[in-house]
Motif scaffolding. Structure first.
Motif, PDB file in Angstrom:
ATOM      1  N   ARG A  54       0.794  -1.226   0.000  1.00  0.00           N
ATOM      2  CA  ARG A  54       0.000   0.000   0.000  1.00  0.00           C
ATOM      3  C   ARG A  54       0.828   1.278   0.000  1.00  0.00           C
ATOM      4  O   ARG A  54       0.314   2.337   0.343  1.00  0.00           O
ATOM      5  N   TYR A 105      -1.524   8.684  -5.610  1.00  0.00           N
ATOM      6  CA  TYR A 105      -2.572   8.007  -4.848  1.00  0.00           C
ATOM      7  C   TYR A 105      -2.329   8.054  -3.343  1.00  0.00           C
ATOM      8  O   TYR A 105      -2.810   7.213  -2.602  1.00  0.00           O
ATOM      9  N   GLY A 106      -1.589   9.039  -2.903  1.00  0.00           N
ATOM     10  CA  GLY A 106      -1.451   9.253  -1.471  1.00  0.00           C
ATOM     11  C   GLY A 106      -0.350   8.427  -0.833  1.00  0.00           C
ATOM     12  O   GLY A 106       0.240   7.560  -1.461  1.00  0.00           O
ATOM     13  N   LEU A 116      -1.593   4.123  -0.322  1.00  0.00           N
ATOM     14  CA  LEU A 116      -2.204   4.138  -1.655  1.00  0.00           C
ATOM     15  C   LEU A 116      -3.703   3.841  -1.624  1.00  0.00           C
ATOM     16  O   LEU A 116      -4.139   2.884  -0.989  1.00  0.00           O
ATOM     17  N   ARG A 117      -4.459   4.677  -2.334  1.00  0.00           N
ATOM     18  CA  ARG A 117      -5.890   4.406  -2.483  1.00  0.00           C
ATOM     19  C   ARG A 117      -6.040   3.435  -3.646  1.00  0.00           C
ATOM     20  O   ARG A 117      -6.199   3.823  -4.795  1.00  0.00           O
ATOM     21  N   THR A 150      -8.363   1.278  -4.486  1.00  0.00           N
ATOM     22  CA  THR A 150      -9.643   1.168  -5.200  1.00  0.00           C
ATOM     23  C   THR A 150      -9.687   2.168  -6.346  1.00  0.00           C
ATOM     24  O   THR A 150     -10.066   1.838  -7.466  1.00  0.00           O
ATOM     25  N   GLN A 151      -9.267   3.383  -6.027  1.00  0.00           N
ATOM     26  CA  GLN A 151      -9.286   4.410  -7.066  1.00  0.00           C
ATOM     27  C   GLN A 151      -8.262   4.098  -8.161  1.00  0.00           C
ATOM     28  O   GLN A 151      -8.534   4.259  -9.352  1.00  0.00           O
TER      29      GLN A 151
END
Lengths: 315, 502
Positions: free
Chosen positions: A182, B364-365, B368-369, B371-372
């Motif tokens: 992530r 995406y930050g 990470l986002r 889904t987007q």
């Protein structure tokens, strides 16, 4: 997602269960709660130590960190000396050793990227340097003491009969998963592991990622040393060295490609369990040391060749 | 009275559905130099490789000294007395000059020992052939890694010569030699010819072809379309034969009427094989880079993308820029689709999703986002009509055309203002090519500036508003409107007179 039928993480976990059951059958008492907790605690130690190795191996480019053992010893020695039995010194000592580990890892990374020294050579050379540093810190005498809080955190059950080190391991596992899956860093790490040219031409600053990765590896090895000290309660010059090769073996048994670009920490966790169970089982069977070493090495070879074959079939 | 050494008769070679050679025929006799000429992709190298046994033909015959032969390997061709010199060098850098020249046919003495003394002497004799045109540091003991490209090429030539061939193929062997070395090589070829060797000379340089060769065999689209005696043939006639349908004029119908502001201006750029390029590129325009392979096109694109150090001036929308890393070029709105998909454009074992998003993750930050990110990747896959199992399938599971869509798609997600492409449709099937062209035209209409290198002349003619033809690292011709024809393109590529007199 269509995957090869046998996921290495699943294989490793099945193997762990199998070894545990085998131990229980051959040696009643092996599968007891107390023994299981003890094995889990040892696996957690190895697991924490192998976390940085996982990142380094994923980064590819023949990535390997042979300096983890020496960094563990240095970190444990430093902590031992700084803490000197004082609970209040634990956090500052932890902070400082993590910083030292980070620094050593960053130097590894810089040597590999700027001077283009192969990782194997760079980290092996660093092992020697760090061993020297240990001698500087100790001045030949292992002085100091473990703070009570460290022993309680690591060695004794913290909650629900689960040792604190296992909880640390679980938290680390979640953090590693987040980092790898992530964060942009994680995505770039996999990218440079597969193909550094593609990564560079996609805007990834490859040297930065490599330096960060070896830095993280050094820092996680230092954390490993800190945790290990809580378990052993004493330090000696050869404290960390026996963990270097198992840290690599745990990563590879967990299905992370030695060539880089694919894998994850869940596999390494399973790999650490397998290795610890195997050692414990061989010990419980009261095999002579020589036979233990041979069986241990042979099992590693079999596992690795099984994975190698699978990979060959996929292509 | 010439004795026929070799005849290639209607050789055919297919790679999958692509016919590389449909009817390759040539004759070469001992004591004769035959030039093999043709435009990019005409089948010259395939024909050469069949003769040297490197490629097995799917049809046709090779006749050596009156008997049909079949070479299962280059070694078999070598035993029959056929040796080849290639431009892409086959030397081992860590071995010495002597070891390279005698590799796999070392002089062997008693007990399988290599007779190093004999090897060294023989090498020194070979090196004497080029004495005076090479540096004194070129000795039998010099490691090949220490040699500059021209001397490596000479070692390569001597390596072929050490086999005592009856037929020698020189495939673009002069490209890295200087004029003295070329002159010496030509003297040597004349001598070998007199001694009865047959030579096949593959070159793009018209001047050299006319200097060295007796006859020219012309290939076009995989077919031998004619053989000409060079004493009675003009350069124009030869070029006309290389170009399909003679000198037919064709050009893009709808030239870029929506040309916008100047996006890119380059002055005096030098980098790698680029030796001083000036160019200008506007929004909403596709400009092609033409010319033979390896004339600096790729290095030009790499330099503009910050992946190759350069000197000279680059202005982006009027602002001078100097990128030292692709990430800076990307931030300035530049995208680059590299020529070698697998090695430079993709992460084969990673998923389509990760490949598409690799240049864009930072958007995406910190956490990470996903889904987007997945939604964006899905939309791009649909827009490009990507045929795939799922976004999580590895890119290596895709066909060449779809894999190339992923490489394009990962840049489109960044909405670039300037798109650089390096021979993007190499190895892509016809259907996917058409879709790819359509995507490029849509981008052009949306105002993106596009700089495209292609080794496919059709592509340049059909897609580009202007084509800059590069030769030896410089822009030699700018073709647009009425001059954007195949004839002009080919003759400017090889430096024939025709293109430069217009």
């Amino acid at each position: 997602m269509k995957r090869p039928k046998l996921n290495p993480v699943v294989i490793a976990l099945l193997l762990a269960v199998l070894l545990f059951a085998l131990g229980g059958i051959l040696r009643p008492g092996f599968a007891s709660h107390a023994q299981a907790m003890n094995i889990l605690r040892l696996a957690a130690l190895l697991g924490v130590i192998a976390a940085g190795q996982t990142l380094v191996i994923i980064s590819g480019g023949e990535g390997i960190d042979l300096s983890v053992g020496a960094v563990i010893t240095l970190s444990a020695t430093l902590t031992y000396r700084l803490v000197n039995g004082d609970n209040g010194m634990v956090l500052p000592a932890l902070g400082l050793t993590l910083l030292v580990g980070l620094l050593i890892g960053v130097i590894n990374g810089l040597g590999i990227t700027l001077l283009r020294i192969p990782p194997l050579v760079m980290t092996l050379g660093m092992t020697g340097v760090v061993q020297g540093l240990v001698l500087v810190v100790t001045q030949g005498q292992m002085q100091g003491a473990v703070a009570p809080i460290m022993a309680r955190l690591v060695a004794r059950p913290l909650a629900l009969g689960i040792p604190g080190v296992v909880l640390i391991w679980v938290v680390l596992g979640v953090a590693m998963w987040l980092v790898l899956q992530r964060t942009a860093y994680g995505k770039r790490l996999f990218a440079i592991g597969v193909n550094r040219t593609t990564a560079r031409l996609s805007g990834v600053r490859v040297p930065r990622v490599v330096v960060a990765t070896y830095g993280l590896s050094g820092m996680l090895a230092a954390l490993g040393g800190f945790v290990l000290l809580g378990y052993t309660q004493i330090v000696f010059l050869n404290l960390g060295a026996p963990y270097t090769l198992p840290s690599i073996a745990a990563v590879v048994i967990g299905g992370t490609l030695l060539s880089g670009g694919q894998g994850g920490y869940a596999g390494t966790m399973a790999g650490a369990l397998v290795l610890t169970l195997l050692t414990s089982l061989l010990t419980a069977l009261q095999m002579p040391e020589s036979a233990r070493q041979i069986v241990y090495g042979g099992t590693l070879l079999v596992l690795l060749s099984v994975y190698g074959r699978q990979r060959a079939l996929r292509q | 009275m010439h004795q026929i050494a070799l005849t290639a008769h209607q050789l055919v070679k297919r790679y999958g559905g692509v016919v590389a050679l449909a009817d390759g025929s040539l004759e070469v006799r001992s004591g004769e130099v035959v030039a093999l000429v043709g435009a990019n992709g005409s089948g010259k190298s395939t024909l050469g490789k069949i003769i040297t046994g490197a490629v097995a033909p799917d049809g046709g015959q090779l006749i050596l000294d009156g008997r049909a032969v079949h070479f299962p390997s280059p070694q078999a061709a070598r035993r029959a007395g056929i040796a080849a010199v290639y431009q892409d060098l086959s030397l081992v850098p860590d071995l010495t000059v002597a070891e390279n020249i005698w590799l796999a046919h070392e002089p062997i003495g008693w007990g399988w020992r290599v007779r190093r003394g004999a090897m060294r002497e023989a090498t020194a004799r070979l090196l004497d052939l080029f004495a005076g045109t090479v540096r004194s540091t070129l000795t039998p003991e010099t490691p090949v890694a220490a040699l500059p490209p021209d001397e490596r090429q000479i070692v390569e030539i001597l390596k072929a010569l050490s086999l005592n061939p009856r037929l020698m193929i020189l495939d673009e062997a002069t490209a890295s030699l200087d004029s003295n070395q070329v002159a010496r090589l030509f003297e040597l070829v004349a001598r070998w010819k007199a001694e009865g060797m047959a030579v096949i000379f593959v070159s793009h340089r018209m001047e050299e072809i006319f200097r060295l060769a007796d006859r020219a065999v012309v290939l076009r689209s995989g077919q031998t379309v004619g053989t000409r005696d060079l004493r009675t043939t003009s350069e124009q006639e030869l070029v006309a034969l290389m170009i399909e349908g003679g000198l037919a004029v064709e050009s893009r119908s709808a030239a870029g009427a929506t040309r916008g502001a100047e996006r890119l201006r380059v002055a005096g750029l030098r980098a790698g094989a680029v030796r001083g390029v000036d160019l200008s590129l506007h929004d909403g325009e596709i400009v092609g880079l033409g010319g033979l392979r390896g004339q600096g096109q790729t290095d030009l694109l790499l330099a503009l993308f910050g992946a190759l150090p350069f000197t000279g001036e680059v202005r982006l929308a009027g602002q001078p820029v100097r990128f030292t890393h692709p990430s800076q070029a990307m931030e300035a709105g530049i995208a680059f689709v590299p020529g070698d998909r697998t090695r430079e454009g993709l992460l084969p074992i990673r998923s389509i999703l990760e490949n598409l998003l690799l240049p864009s993750w930072h958007r995406y930050g910190a956490l990470l986002r996903l889904t987007q990110a997945r939604r964006d990747a899905q939309a791009m896959a649909q827009r490009l009509n990507l045929v795939m199992e799922s976004l999580d399938a590895p890119v290596s599971s895709l066909s060449g055309g779809n894999a190339q869509k992923v490489v394009l798609g990962k840049w489109l997600l960044r909405e670039p203002r300037l798109l650089l492409l390096d021979d993007p449709t190499k190895g892509v099937d016809v259907g996917a090519k058409r879709e790819f062209y359509q995507s490029l035209e849509e981008l052009r209409d949306a105002g993106v500036a596009i700089l495209l290198y292609s080794s496919d002349d059709e592509e340049l003619l059909g897609l580009c508003d202007r084509v800059l033809v590069l030769r030896d690292g410089q822009v030699r011709a700018e073709l647009a409107g009425p001059t954007l024809t195949r004839a002009e393109l080919v003759s400017a590529s090889i430096g024939a007179l025709m293109g430069e007199t217009s």
